[in-house]
Design an enzyme around this catalytic site. Structure first.
Site: not given
Ligand SMILES: NC(=O)C1=CN([C@@H]2O[C@H](COP(=O)(O)OP(=O)(O)OC[C@H]3O[C@@H](n4cnc5c(N)ncnc54)[C@H](OP(=O)(O)O)[C@@H]3O)[C@@H](O)[C@H]2O)C=CC1
Ligand SMILES: CC(=O)N[C@@H](CCC(=O)OP(=O)(O)O)C(=O)O
Length: 342
Positions: A149
Protein backbone atom coordinates in the site's frame (compact mmCIF):
# COMPACT_ATOMS: atom_id res chain seq x y z
CA UNK A 1 -24.65 -14.23 -14.69
CA UNK A 2 -22.34 -12.75 -12.04
CA UNK A 3 -18.88 -14.22 -11.48
CA UNK A 4 -18.46 -16.28 -8.30
CA UNK A 5 -15.64 -15.16 -6.02
CA UNK A 6 -14.07 -16.38 -2.78
CA UNK A 7 -12.19 -14.27 -0.25
CA UNK A 8 -9.48 -16.02 1.77
CA UNK A 9 -8.65 -14.10 4.93
CA UNK A 10 -12.08 -12.48 5.01
CA UNK A 11 -11.91 -11.87 8.77
CA UNK A 12 -9.04 -9.38 8.33
CA UNK A 13 -9.18 -5.69 7.45
CA UNK A 14 -8.58 -6.04 3.70
CA UNK A 15 -10.97 -9.02 3.61
CA UNK A 16 -13.72 -6.92 5.20
CA UNK A 17 -13.02 -4.09 2.76
CA UNK A 18 -13.30 -6.51 -0.16
CA UNK A 19 -16.70 -7.60 1.14
CA UNK A 20 -17.80 -3.96 1.58
CA UNK A 21 -16.81 -3.14 -2.02
CA UNK A 22 -18.17 -6.31 -3.61
CA UNK A 23 -21.48 -5.96 -1.74
CA UNK A 24 -22.57 -3.37 -4.32
CA UNK A 25 -20.61 -4.76 -7.29
CA UNK A 26 -23.16 -5.78 -9.96
CA UNK A 27 -21.02 -8.52 -11.55
CA UNK A 28 -19.39 -10.29 -8.58
CA UNK A 29 -21.06 -12.65 -6.11
CA UNK A 30 -19.34 -13.77 -2.90
CA UNK A 31 -19.80 -17.53 -2.53
CA UNK A 32 -17.08 -18.39 0.02
CA UNK A 33 -15.25 -16.65 2.84
CA UNK A 34 -12.35 -18.13 4.79
CA UNK A 35 -10.75 -17.34 8.14
CA UNK A 36 -8.42 -19.00 10.57
CA UNK A 37 -9.21 -18.30 14.25
CA UNK A 38 -12.64 -16.96 13.28
CA UNK A 39 -13.63 -19.91 11.10
CA UNK A 40 -17.12 -21.06 12.08
CA UNK A 41 -18.35 -17.55 12.82
CA UNK A 42 -20.84 -15.45 10.86
CA UNK A 43 -19.26 -12.49 9.04
CA UNK A 44 -21.81 -10.16 10.64
CA UNK A 45 -20.64 -11.26 14.11
CA UNK A 46 -17.00 -10.58 13.25
CA UNK A 47 -17.81 -7.29 11.48
CA UNK A 48 -21.12 -5.79 12.67
CA UNK A 49 -20.94 -3.11 9.93
CA UNK A 50 -21.55 -5.93 7.41
CA UNK A 51 -24.46 -7.50 9.33
CA UNK A 52 -27.11 -6.45 6.79
CA UNK A 53 -25.50 -8.53 4.02
CA UNK A 54 -26.45 -12.08 3.17
CA UNK A 55 -22.99 -13.70 3.30
CA UNK A 56 -21.61 -17.23 3.54
CA UNK A 57 -20.26 -18.29 6.93
CA UNK A 58 -16.50 -18.07 7.55
CA UNK A 59 -14.84 -21.47 7.07
CA UNK A 60 -11.30 -22.84 6.91
CA UNK A 61 -9.86 -22.57 3.39
CA UNK A 62 -9.69 -26.38 3.15
CA UNK A 63 -13.48 -26.60 3.48
CA UNK A 64 -14.16 -24.54 0.34
CA UNK A 65 -15.34 -26.29 -2.85
CA UNK A 66 -13.59 -24.26 -5.56
CA UNK A 67 -15.26 -26.01 -8.52
CA UNK A 68 -17.90 -23.34 -9.18
CA UNK A 69 -15.67 -20.41 -8.32
CA UNK A 70 -14.17 -18.08 -10.95
CA UNK A 71 -11.79 -15.91 -8.97
CA UNK A 72 -10.14 -15.97 -5.54
CA UNK A 73 -8.94 -12.98 -3.55
CA UNK A 74 -6.13 -13.97 -1.12
CA UNK A 75 -6.05 -11.52 1.79
CA UNK A 76 -3.73 -13.61 3.93
CA UNK A 77 -0.61 -12.67 5.90
CA UNK A 78 2.68 -12.65 3.97
CA UNK A 79 4.15 -16.02 3.15
CA UNK A 80 0.94 -18.07 3.18
CA UNK A 81 -0.34 -17.51 -0.36
CA UNK A 82 2.55 -19.06 -2.27
CA UNK A 83 2.07 -22.60 -0.98
CA UNK A 84 -1.70 -22.25 -0.95
CA UNK A 85 -2.12 -20.94 -4.51
CA UNK A 86 0.10 -23.78 -5.76
CA UNK A 87 -2.51 -26.23 -4.44
CA UNK A 88 -5.61 -24.52 -5.83
CA UNK A 89 -7.33 -25.75 -9.02
CA UNK A 90 -5.76 -24.13 -12.08
CA UNK A 91 -9.04 -22.86 -13.55
CA UNK A 92 -9.11 -20.18 -10.84
CA UNK A 93 -7.99 -16.61 -11.40
CA UNK A 94 -6.12 -15.33 -8.35
CA UNK A 95 -5.69 -11.82 -7.00
CA UNK A 96 -3.21 -11.92 -4.11
CA UNK A 97 -3.15 -8.89 -1.83
CA UNK A 98 0.07 -9.78 0.01
CA UNK A 99 3.73 -9.67 -0.89
CA UNK A 100 4.21 -13.28 -2.03
CA UNK A 101 4.30 -12.64 -5.76
CA UNK A 102 5.37 -8.99 -6.05
CA UNK A 103 9.10 -9.45 -6.54
CA UNK A 104 10.34 -10.93 -9.80
CA UNK A 105 13.78 -11.84 -8.41
CA UNK A 106 13.53 -14.73 -5.88
CA UNK A 107 16.81 -13.63 -4.26
CA UNK A 108 15.28 -10.21 -3.57
CA UNK A 109 12.21 -11.91 -2.10
CA UNK A 110 14.37 -13.95 0.25
CA UNK A 111 16.43 -10.93 1.21
CA UNK A 112 13.45 -8.76 2.17
CA UNK A 113 11.03 -11.40 3.47
CA UNK A 114 13.52 -13.70 5.17
CA UNK A 115 12.57 -17.04 3.59
CA UNK A 116 13.05 -18.69 0.21
CA UNK A 117 10.11 -18.53 -2.19
CA UNK A 118 8.36 -21.90 -2.43
CA UNK A 119 6.37 -21.40 -5.67
CA UNK A 120 8.87 -20.13 -8.21
CA UNK A 121 6.83 -21.12 -11.27
CA UNK A 122 3.86 -19.16 -10.01
CA UNK A 123 6.13 -16.24 -9.22
CA UNK A 124 7.31 -16.19 -12.86
CA UNK A 125 3.75 -16.09 -14.12
CA UNK A 126 2.52 -13.37 -11.71
CA UNK A 127 1.80 -9.85 -12.96
CA UNK A 128 2.50 -6.86 -10.71
CA UNK A 129 -0.86 -5.34 -9.80
CA UNK A 130 -0.40 -1.60 -10.18
CA UNK A 131 -3.33 -1.39 -12.57
CA UNK A 132 -2.62 1.93 -14.23
CA UNK A 133 0.82 0.66 -15.37
CA UNK A 134 0.25 -3.07 -15.99
CA UNK A 135 -3.29 -2.95 -17.40
CA UNK A 136 -2.67 -4.95 -20.57
CA UNK A 137 -0.78 -7.75 -18.79
CA UNK A 138 -3.40 -7.88 -16.04
CA UNK A 139 -6.20 -8.43 -18.59
CA UNK A 140 -4.69 -11.77 -19.62
CA UNK A 141 -3.15 -12.77 -16.26
CA UNK A 142 -4.19 -15.75 -14.16
CA UNK A 143 -2.31 -14.51 -11.08
CA UNK A 144 -1.99 -10.87 -10.09
CA UNK A 145 0.16 -9.66 -7.18
CA UNK A 146 -1.32 -6.63 -5.44
CA UNK A 147 1.21 -3.95 -4.58
CA UNK A 148 2.23 -2.86 -1.11
CA UNK A 149 0.00 0.00 0.00
CA UNK A 150 2.87 2.39 0.72
CA UNK A 151 4.49 1.20 -2.50
CA UNK A 152 1.40 2.14 -4.54
CA UNK A 153 1.13 5.61 -3.00
CA UNK A 154 4.72 6.50 -3.85
CA UNK A 155 4.73 4.87 -7.29
CA UNK A 156 1.72 6.86 -8.47
CA UNK A 157 3.76 10.02 -7.82
CA UNK A 158 7.13 8.89 -9.12
CA UNK A 159 6.67 6.53 -12.07
CA UNK A 160 5.57 9.20 -14.59
CA UNK A 161 8.41 11.48 -13.46
CA UNK A 162 11.08 8.82 -13.91
CA UNK A 163 9.53 7.88 -17.26
CA UNK A 164 9.54 11.51 -18.43
CA UNK A 165 13.08 12.16 -17.20
CA UNK A 166 12.10 15.35 -15.36
CA UNK A 167 13.68 14.67 -11.92
CA UNK A 168 17.13 13.97 -10.55
CA UNK A 169 17.05 10.21 -9.92
CA UNK A 170 19.71 10.43 -7.21
CA UNK A 171 17.81 12.97 -5.12
CA UNK A 172 14.47 11.36 -4.27
CA UNK A 173 13.42 11.69 -0.62
CA UNK A 174 10.09 10.33 0.53
CA UNK A 175 8.49 10.90 3.92
CA UNK A 176 5.30 8.92 4.33
CA UNK A 177 2.53 8.80 6.95
CA UNK A 178 0.18 5.90 7.30
CA UNK A 179 -2.71 4.75 9.45
CA UNK A 180 -2.89 1.83 11.85
CA UNK A 181 -5.16 -0.42 9.75
CA UNK A 182 -2.09 -0.97 7.54
CA UNK A 183 -0.77 -3.25 10.26
CA UNK A 184 -3.75 -5.62 10.01
CA UNK A 185 -6.31 -6.67 12.63
CA UNK A 186 -4.35 -9.15 14.71
CA UNK A 187 -3.32 -7.98 18.18
CA UNK A 188 -0.01 -6.16 18.45
CA UNK A 189 1.22 -4.34 21.55
CA UNK A 190 2.53 -1.34 19.64
CA UNK A 191 -0.83 -0.87 17.93
CA UNK A 192 -2.80 -0.41 21.15
CA UNK A 193 -4.84 2.82 21.37
CA UNK A 194 -2.74 4.08 24.29
CA UNK A 195 0.43 3.70 22.26
CA UNK A 196 -0.76 5.04 18.90
CA UNK A 197 -3.21 7.81 19.79
CA UNK A 198 -1.60 11.23 20.29
CA UNK A 199 1.66 10.00 18.85
CA UNK A 200 3.59 10.01 15.57
CA UNK A 201 6.58 7.74 15.10
CA UNK A 202 8.82 6.64 12.25
CA UNK A 203 9.67 2.99 11.69
CA UNK A 204 11.77 0.81 9.37
CA UNK A 205 13.94 3.91 8.91
CA UNK A 206 17.37 3.88 7.35
CA UNK A 207 16.36 1.85 4.29
CA UNK A 208 14.81 -1.13 6.08
CA UNK A 209 11.18 -1.03 4.94
CA UNK A 210 10.33 -4.02 2.74
CA UNK A 211 8.47 -1.86 0.21
CA UNK A 212 11.89 -0.56 -0.84
CA UNK A 213 12.21 -3.84 -2.71
CA UNK A 214 9.23 -2.84 -4.87
CA UNK A 215 10.66 0.65 -5.44
CA UNK A 216 14.06 -0.79 -6.40
CA UNK A 217 12.45 -3.26 -8.82
CA UNK A 218 10.02 -0.89 -10.48
CA UNK A 219 11.97 2.37 -10.59
CA UNK A 220 15.16 0.73 -11.83
CA UNK A 221 13.22 -1.04 -14.60
CA UNK A 222 11.73 2.25 -15.79
CA UNK A 223 15.01 4.17 -15.61
CA UNK A 224 17.12 1.38 -17.10
CA UNK A 225 19.66 1.78 -14.31
CA UNK A 226 19.60 1.31 -10.52
CA UNK A 227 17.44 3.87 -8.70
CA UNK A 228 17.50 4.02 -4.90
CA UNK A 229 15.21 6.34 -2.99
CA UNK A 230 15.30 7.53 0.63
CA UNK A 231 12.07 6.36 2.30
CA UNK A 232 10.85 6.81 5.87
CA UNK A 233 7.31 5.75 6.85
CA UNK A 234 5.60 7.13 9.98
CA UNK A 235 2.60 5.81 11.85
CA UNK A 236 -0.01 8.48 12.56
CA UNK A 237 -3.16 8.13 14.67
CA UNK A 238 -5.69 7.63 11.88
CA UNK A 239 -7.54 4.45 10.99
CA UNK A 240 -7.03 4.44 7.24
CA UNK A 241 -5.01 6.51 4.82
CA UNK A 242 -1.49 7.01 3.48
CA UNK A 243 0.07 10.33 2.56
CA UNK A 244 3.51 10.51 0.97
CA UNK A 245 5.41 13.80 0.83
CA UNK A 246 8.16 13.51 -1.77
CA UNK A 247 11.03 15.99 -2.09
CA UNK A 248 12.59 16.17 -5.54
CA UNK A 249 15.05 18.13 -7.64
CA UNK A 250 13.62 19.30 -10.95
CA UNK A 251 11.48 21.96 -12.56
CA UNK A 252 8.11 22.13 -10.78
CA UNK A 253 6.12 22.96 -13.91
CA UNK A 254 7.72 20.09 -15.86
CA UNK A 255 6.94 17.73 -12.95
CA UNK A 256 3.36 18.92 -12.88
CA UNK A 257 2.93 18.62 -16.63
CA UNK A 258 4.29 15.04 -16.65
CA UNK A 259 1.84 13.96 -13.95
CA UNK A 260 -1.16 15.84 -15.38
CA UNK A 261 -0.54 14.40 -18.82
CA UNK A 262 0.01 10.82 -17.61
CA UNK A 263 -3.17 10.71 -15.55
CA UNK A 264 -5.47 12.83 -17.74
CA UNK A 265 -7.51 9.78 -18.79
CA UNK A 266 -7.21 7.73 -15.60
CA UNK A 267 -10.50 7.39 -13.72
CA UNK A 268 -8.96 6.88 -10.28
CA UNK A 269 -5.85 9.08 -10.23
CA UNK A 270 -6.58 12.78 -9.80
CA UNK A 271 -3.88 15.43 -10.27
CA UNK A 272 -4.89 18.61 -8.44
CA UNK A 273 -4.42 22.10 -9.92
CA UNK A 274 -0.79 23.26 -9.67
CA UNK A 275 0.08 24.47 -6.17
CA UNK A 276 -2.68 22.56 -4.36
CA UNK A 277 -1.89 19.61 -2.10
CA UNK A 278 -4.21 16.76 -1.12
CA UNK A 279 -5.14 15.39 2.32
CA UNK A 280 -5.89 11.82 3.43
CA UNK A 281 -9.48 12.85 4.18
CA UNK A 282 -10.05 13.57 0.48
CA UNK A 283 -9.74 9.89 -0.49
CA UNK A 284 -10.64 7.81 2.59
CA UNK A 285 -13.08 5.02 1.83
CA UNK A 286 -12.51 5.27 -1.93
CA UNK A 287 -10.45 3.88 -4.79
CA UNK A 288 -9.03 7.30 -5.66
CA UNK A 289 -5.45 8.53 -5.43
CA UNK A 290 -4.93 12.31 -5.29
CA UNK A 291 -1.62 13.91 -6.26
CA UNK A 292 -0.52 17.53 -5.77
CA UNK A 293 2.59 19.41 -6.93
CA UNK A 294 4.08 22.66 -5.71
CA UNK A 295 7.36 24.52 -6.16
CA UNK A 296 9.56 25.19 -3.16
CA UNK A 297 10.96 28.67 -2.47
CA UNK A 298 14.38 27.17 -3.26
CA UNK A 299 14.72 27.16 -7.00
CA UNK A 300 14.81 23.67 -8.52
CA UNK A 301 13.16 21.96 -5.52
CA UNK A 302 9.74 20.40 -6.01
CA UNK A 303 7.26 18.89 -3.60
CA UNK A 304 4.90 16.11 -4.73
CA UNK A 305 2.25 14.79 -2.36
CA UNK A 306 0.32 11.58 -3.04
CA UNK A 307 -2.47 10.12 -0.93
CA UNK A 308 -4.73 7.08 -1.04
CA UNK A 309 -6.67 4.77 1.28
CA UNK A 310 -4.49 1.77 2.20
CA UNK A 311 -7.52 -0.52 2.53
CA UNK A 312 -9.03 0.57 -0.76
CA UNK A 313 -6.83 1.85 -3.61
CA UNK A 314 -3.84 0.50 -1.65
CA UNK A 315 -5.22 -3.07 -1.49
CA UNK A 316 -8.88 -4.14 -1.80
CA UNK A 317 -10.02 -1.49 -4.28
CA UNK A 318 -6.95 -2.16 -6.41
CA UNK A 319 -7.72 -5.90 -6.13
CA UNK A 320 -11.26 -5.41 -7.43
CA UNK A 321 -9.99 -3.11 -10.21
CA UNK A 322 -7.62 -5.89 -11.28
CA UNK A 323 -10.30 -8.58 -10.94
CA UNK A 324 -12.56 -6.51 -13.21
CA UNK A 325 -9.88 -6.51 -15.90
CA UNK A 326 -9.13 -10.23 -15.49
CA UNK A 327 -12.82 -11.05 -15.89
CA UNK A 328 -13.29 -8.82 -18.95
CA UNK A 329 -15.41 -6.26 -17.08
CA UNK A 330 -15.20 -2.49 -17.20
CA UNK A 331 -12.33 -1.59 -14.89
CA UNK A 332 -14.35 0.87 -12.83
CA UNK A 333 -17.26 -1.48 -12.09
CA UNK A 334 -18.26 -1.27 -8.42
CA UNK A 335 -15.51 1.21 -7.61
CA UNK A 336 -16.86 4.69 -8.33
CA UNK A 337 -18.12 5.34 -4.79
CA UNK A 338 -17.12 8.81 -3.56
CA UNK A 339 -14.81 9.09 -0.53
CA UNK A 340 -16.29 9.48 2.96
CA UNK A 341 -16.00 13.07 4.24
CA UNK A 342 -15.61 14.40 6.86
N1 LIG B 1 -3.88 -3.70 5.80
C1 LIG B 1 -3.47 -3.05 4.71
O1 LIG B 1 -3.59 -1.82 4.63
C2 LIG B 1 -2.88 -3.78 3.56
C3 LIG B 1 -2.63 -5.15 3.60
N2 LIG B 1 -2.07 -5.78 2.53
C4 LIG B 1 -1.80 -7.21 2.59
O2 LIG B 1 -3.03 -7.93 2.58
C5 LIG B 1 -2.91 -9.11 3.37
C6 LIG B 1 -3.99 -9.10 4.44
O3 LIG B 1 -3.78 -7.96 5.28
P1 LIG B 1 -4.79 -7.55 6.44
O4 LIG B 1 -6.18 -7.72 5.97
O5 LIG B 1 -4.35 -6.22 6.91
O6 LIG B 1 -4.45 -8.65 7.54
P2 LIG B 1 -5.28 -9.09 8.84
O7 LIG B 1 -4.28 -9.47 9.85
O8 LIG B 1 -6.26 -8.03 9.20
O9 LIG B 1 -6.08 -10.39 8.34
C7 LIG B 1 -5.43 -11.59 8.04
C8 LIG B 1 -6.44 -12.63 7.63
O10 LIG B 1 -5.76 -13.85 7.35
C9 LIG B 1 -6.28 -14.90 8.18
N3 LIG B 1 -5.21 -15.79 8.59
C10 LIG B 1 -4.21 -15.51 9.45
N4 LIG B 1 -3.40 -16.59 9.59
C11 LIG B 1 -3.91 -17.57 8.79
C12 LIG B 1 -3.54 -18.90 8.50
N5 LIG B 1 -2.46 -19.47 9.06
N6 LIG B 1 -4.31 -19.60 7.63
C13 LIG B 1 -5.40 -19.04 7.05
N7 LIG B 1 -5.80 -17.79 7.30
C14 LIG B 1 -5.06 -17.05 8.16
C15 LIG B 1 -6.91 -14.17 9.36
O11 LIG B 1 -7.91 -15.01 9.94
P3 LIG B 1 -8.33 -14.94 11.51
O12 LIG B 1 -8.46 -13.49 11.84
O13 LIG B 1 -9.63 -15.66 11.54
O14 LIG B 1 -7.26 -15.63 12.29
C16 LIG B 1 -7.49 -12.95 8.67
O15 LIG B 1 -8.69 -13.27 8.04
C17 LIG B 1 -1.49 -9.12 3.93
O16 LIG B 1 -0.65 -9.89 3.12
C18 LIG B 1 -1.11 -7.65 3.87
O17 LIG B 1 0.25 -7.46 3.80
C19 LIG B 1 -1.74 -5.10 1.39
C20 LIG B 1 -1.94 -3.77 1.28
C21 LIG B 1 -2.54 -2.99 2.36
C1 LIG C 1 0.99 0.67 9.60
C2 LIG C 1 1.78 -0.42 8.95
O1 LIG C 1 2.45 -1.20 9.60
N1 LIG C 1 1.71 -0.47 7.65
C3 LIG C 1 2.37 -1.51 6.94
C4 LIG C 1 1.74 -1.52 5.59
C5 LIG C 1 2.04 -2.79 4.98
C6 LIG C 1 1.12 -3.17 3.89
O2 LIG C 1 -0.04 -3.18 4.02
O3 LIG C 1 1.70 -3.59 2.84
P1 LIG C 1 2.07 -5.13 2.71
O4 LIG C 1 1.01 -5.72 1.91
O5 LIG C 1 3.40 -5.16 2.09
O6 LIG C 1 2.07 -5.70 4.11
C7 LIG C 1 3.87 -1.29 6.83
O7 LIG C 1 4.29 -0.17 6.58
O8 LIG C 1 4.61 -2.28 6.89
Amino acid sequence: MPFNVAILGASGYTGAELVRIIATHPELRIVALSADRKAGMAMGDVFPHLRHLDLPQLVQTGEIDFSGIDLVFCALPHGLSQALVAQLPTHLKIVDLGADFRLRDPAEYEKWYGAPHVALDLQKEAVYGLTEFYRDDIKSARLVAGTGCNAATVQFALRPLIEAGVIDLDEIICDLKNGVSGAGRSLKENMLFAERSEDVAGYSQGGKHRHLSEFDQEFSAIAGRPVRIVFTPHLVPVNRGILATIYLKGDAQAVYDALAQRYADEPFVVVLPFGQLPAMSHVQGSNFCHIGVTADRISGRVLVVSTLDNLNKGSSGQAVQNANLMLGLDETTGLMLAPIFP
